[in-house]
Enzyme design. Structure first.
Site, PDB file in Angstrom:
ATOM      1  N   MET A   1       4.262 -59.595  35.919  1.00 39.22           N
ATOM      2  CA  MET A   1       4.301 -58.200  36.363  1.00 39.22           C
ATOM      3  C   MET A   1       4.612 -57.283  35.170  1.00 39.22           C
ATOM      4  SD  MET A   1       5.744 -58.265  40.224  1.00 39.22           S
ATOM      5  CE  MET A   1       7.470 -58.398  39.812  1.00 39.22           C
TER       6      MET A   1
ATOM      7  N   ALA B   1       6.485 -55.856  31.600  1.00 40.07           N
ATOM      8  CA  ALA B   1       7.846 -55.728  31.062  1.00 40.07           C
ATOM      9  C   ALA B   1       8.224 -57.067  30.409  1.00 40.07           C
ATOM     10  CB  ALA B   1       8.850 -55.313  32.137  1.00 40.07           C
TER      11      ALA B   1
ATOM     12  N   HIS C   1       8.530 -64.738  29.351  1.00 36.79           N
ATOM     13  CA  HIS C   1       7.084 -64.689  29.560  1.00 36.79           C
ATOM     14  C   HIS C   1       6.360 -65.323  28.372  1.00 36.79           C
ATOM     15  CE1 HIS C   1       8.396 -61.014  31.951  1.00 36.79           C
ATOM     16  NE2 HIS C   1       7.741 -61.707  32.862  1.00 36.79           N
TER      17      HIS C   1
ATOM     18  N   GLN D   1       4.124 -57.670  47.444  1.00 37.00           N
ATOM     19  CA  GLN D   1       5.281 -58.566  47.460  1.00 37.00           C
ATOM     20  C   GLN D   1       6.611 -57.823  47.389  1.00 37.00           C
ATOM     21  OE1 GLN D   1       3.827 -60.568  43.816  1.00 37.00           O
ATOM     22  NE2 GLN D   1       5.941 -60.542  43.115  1.00 37.00           N
TER      23      GLN D   1
ATOM     24  N   GLY E   1       7.260 -69.843  35.647  1.00 35.76           N
ATOM     25  CA  GLY E   1       8.585 -70.137  35.120  1.00 35.76           C
ATOM     26  C   GLY E   1       9.476 -70.785  36.167  1.00 35.76           C
TER      27      GLY E   1
ATOM     28  N   LYS F   1      12.458 -70.202  36.328  1.00 36.02           N
ATOM     29  CA  LYS F   1      13.392 -69.147  36.716  1.00 36.02           C
ATOM     30  C   LYS F   1      13.196 -68.757  38.182  1.00 36.02           C
ATOM     31  CE  LYS F   1      15.465 -64.920  36.235  1.00 36.02           C
ATOM     32  NZ  LYS F   1      14.687 -64.092  37.082  1.00 36.02           N
ATOM     33  N   ASP F   2      11.925 -68.687  38.601  1.00 39.20           N
ATOM     34  CA  ASP F   2      11.605 -68.357  39.997  1.00 39.20           C
ATOM     35  C   ASP F   2      11.219 -69.667  40.689  1.00 39.20           C
ATOM     36  OD1 ASP F   2      11.528 -65.201  40.053  1.00 39.20           O
ATOM     37  OD2 ASP F   2      10.669 -65.863  38.160  1.00 39.20           O
TER      38      ASP F   2
ATOM     39  N   GLN G   1       9.371 -69.658  44.033  1.00 35.52           N
ATOM     40  CA  GLN G   1       7.989 -69.196  43.811  1.00 35.52           C
ATOM     41  C   GLN G   1       7.128 -70.352  43.293  1.00 35.52           C
ATOM     42  OE1 GLN G   1       6.739 -65.324  41.933  1.00 35.52           O
ATOM     43  NE2 GLN G   1       6.783 -66.555  40.080  1.00 35.52           N
TER      44      GLN G   1
HETATM   45  P1  AMP Z   1       7.586 -61.725  36.503  1.00 35.45           P
HETATM   46  O1  AMP Z   1       6.865 -60.857  35.530  1.00 35.45           O
HETATM   47  O2  AMP Z   1       9.046 -61.468  36.588  1.00 35.45           O
HETATM   48  O3  AMP Z   1       6.892 -61.768  37.827  1.00 35.45           O
HETATM   49  O4  AMP Z   1       7.493 -63.203  35.952  1.00 35.45           O
HETATM   50  C1  AMP Z   1       6.262 -63.754  35.548  1.00 35.45           C
HETATM   51  C2  AMP Z   1       6.478 -65.204  35.232  1.00 35.45           C
HETATM   52  O5  AMP Z   1       7.437 -65.340  34.189  1.00 35.45           O
HETATM   53  C3  AMP Z   1       7.013 -66.010  36.434  1.00 35.45           C
HETATM   54  O6  AMP Z   1       6.358 -67.271  36.464  1.00 35.45           O
HETATM   55  C4  AMP Z   1       8.477 -66.156  36.095  1.00 35.45           C
HETATM   56  O7  AMP Z   1       9.065 -67.308  36.662  1.00 35.45           O
HETATM   57  C5  AMP Z   1       8.435 -66.266  34.586  1.00 35.45           C
HETATM   58  N1  AMP Z   1       9.722 -65.919  34.002  1.00 35.45           N
HETATM   59  C6  AMP Z   1      10.462 -64.814  34.252  1.00 35.45           C
HETATM   60  N2  AMP Z   1      11.634 -64.869  33.582  1.00 35.45           N
HETATM   61  C7  AMP Z   1      11.629 -66.039  32.888  1.00 35.45           C
HETATM   62  C8  AMP Z   1      12.547 -66.669  32.008  1.00 35.45           C
HETATM   63  N3  AMP Z   1      13.728 -66.117  31.703  1.00 35.45           N
HETATM   64  N4  AMP Z   1      12.217 -67.872  31.484  1.00 35.45           N
HETATM   65  C9  AMP Z   1      11.020 -68.450  31.793  1.00 35.45           C
HETATM   66  N5  AMP Z   1      10.104 -67.896  32.614  1.00 35.45           N
HETATM   67  C10 AMP Z   1      10.403 -66.711  33.162  1.00 35.45           C
END
Ligand code: AMP
Length: 289
Positions: free
Chosen positions: A38, A40, A45, A69, A156, A158-159, A162
């Site tokens: 998403m 940022a 990432h 979402q 990741g 982290k989620d 998901q």
């Molecule tokens: P987001 O942009 O937050 O939707 O995350 C996009 C992807 O990056 C998702 O697969 C997240 O799980 C992963 N992600 C977010 N934060 C981290 C992190 N600290 N370490 C590894 N992967 C991450």
């Protein structure tokens, strides 16, 4: 510079050209990897991007803040939008394609009539706190998989819920893609990198370390079983008044169902909490003894 492609048709045709150009006699169909984000972007990432680059010749990073979402009371409007910096960061990382569609490209007739339903595990933990979140997430991930048709898609840890639900969707719907997951990237003090960390002020940023500290406490006490691990984590969280706990749970990573007190072996401890107005999540693999 990476090609920044905004339309679905444009991305499909550019990917066809890139695949033809990258084809060699020994590899007539170069592998394509997709990293859905998403935006940022941060080093978490970029770890996903690196994995994608190790796994495939052509890498597509999507940047799309998916309204489907976000619940009506959630932070869609204030979600950080930093596309120029994101593209620069992906250029430096050597990414070929950034897919940054508009909402009108992705949802030309408004929110889709057809949705992917995440099922029972989509309704617990994050799904309980964010009703409809996982249906919206799976719907956009399936659209992205249909648009890019990657061989590999990278998420990741982290989620964790998901990633679990995406793997489940891919298996349930026979989607022809390999789902790879990458360990969580953290700050030196343990806080998981997140696009939302920028909303924390100095005191909140310090308080937020209670999340990884609680997970570490759970890991250290896991030898004594589920209840000991949960109460060790809870003590750390309760000692930090700025942290408002949403949930703390230990699940079986195979099923994502909460484990009982007798459970032994690998497990996942998950936490979600609000620090000020910012909602943070984190998780840690543990071994219940
Ligand atoms: P987001 O942009 O937050 O939707 O995350 C996009 C992807 O990056 C998702 O697969 C997240 O799980 C992963 N992600 C977010 N934060 C981290 C992190 N600290 N370490 C590894 N992967 C991450």
């Amino acid at each position: 510079m990476p090609a920044v492609v905004e339309t679905i048709a444009g991305l499909r045709s550019q990917l066809r050209i890139a695949a033809a150009e990258a084809a060699t006699a020994s590899s007539p169909q170069p592998l394509v990897a997709l990293v859905p984000t998403m935006g940022a972007l941060h080093d978490g990432h970029l770890a996903l991007v690196q994995r994608a680059q190790e796994s495939a010749a052509i890498v597509v990073v999507s940047i799309f803040i998916n309204p489907l979402q976000f619940g009506s009371s959630e932070d869609l409007d204030r979600y950080p939008r930093t596309v120029d910096t994101d593209v620069e960061c992906l250029r430096a990382a050597g990414v070929q394609f950034v897919f940054a569609p508009t909402i009108a490209d992705m949802y030309p007739t408004g929110p889709t009539q057809t949705r992917v339903v995440a099922g029972d595990i989509g309704a617990v933990l994050e799904g309980n706190s964010r009703p409809g979140h996982f249906d919206g997430m799976l719907t956009v991930v399936s659209k992205l998989l249909n648009i890019v048709t990657p061989d590999i898609v990278v998420f990741g840890e982290k989620d964790a819920q998901q990633a679990f639900l995406v793997k489940r969707m891919v298996a349930d719907l026979d989607i022809d893609v390999v789902v790879e997951t990458v360990p969580t990237i953290r700050e030196d003090d343990g806080l998981a990198l997140s696009s939302r960390n920028r909303f924390l002020d100095g005191n909140q940023r310090t308080a937020a370390t209670a999340l990884p500290r609680a997970l570490e406490a759970a890991a250290s006490s896991a030898g004594a079983g589920t209840d000991a691990a949960l109460s060790a984590a809870r003590s750390v969280l309760e000692a930090e008044p700025a942290v408002e706990l949403d949930y703390l749970a230990i699940v079986d990573p195979e099923t994502f169902l909460a484990v009982d007190a007798e459970h032994r072996g690998p497990a996942l401890v998950l936490v979600a909490a609000r620090v000020g107005t910012t909602r943070l999540i984190d998780n840690h693999a543990i071994h219940l003894g």
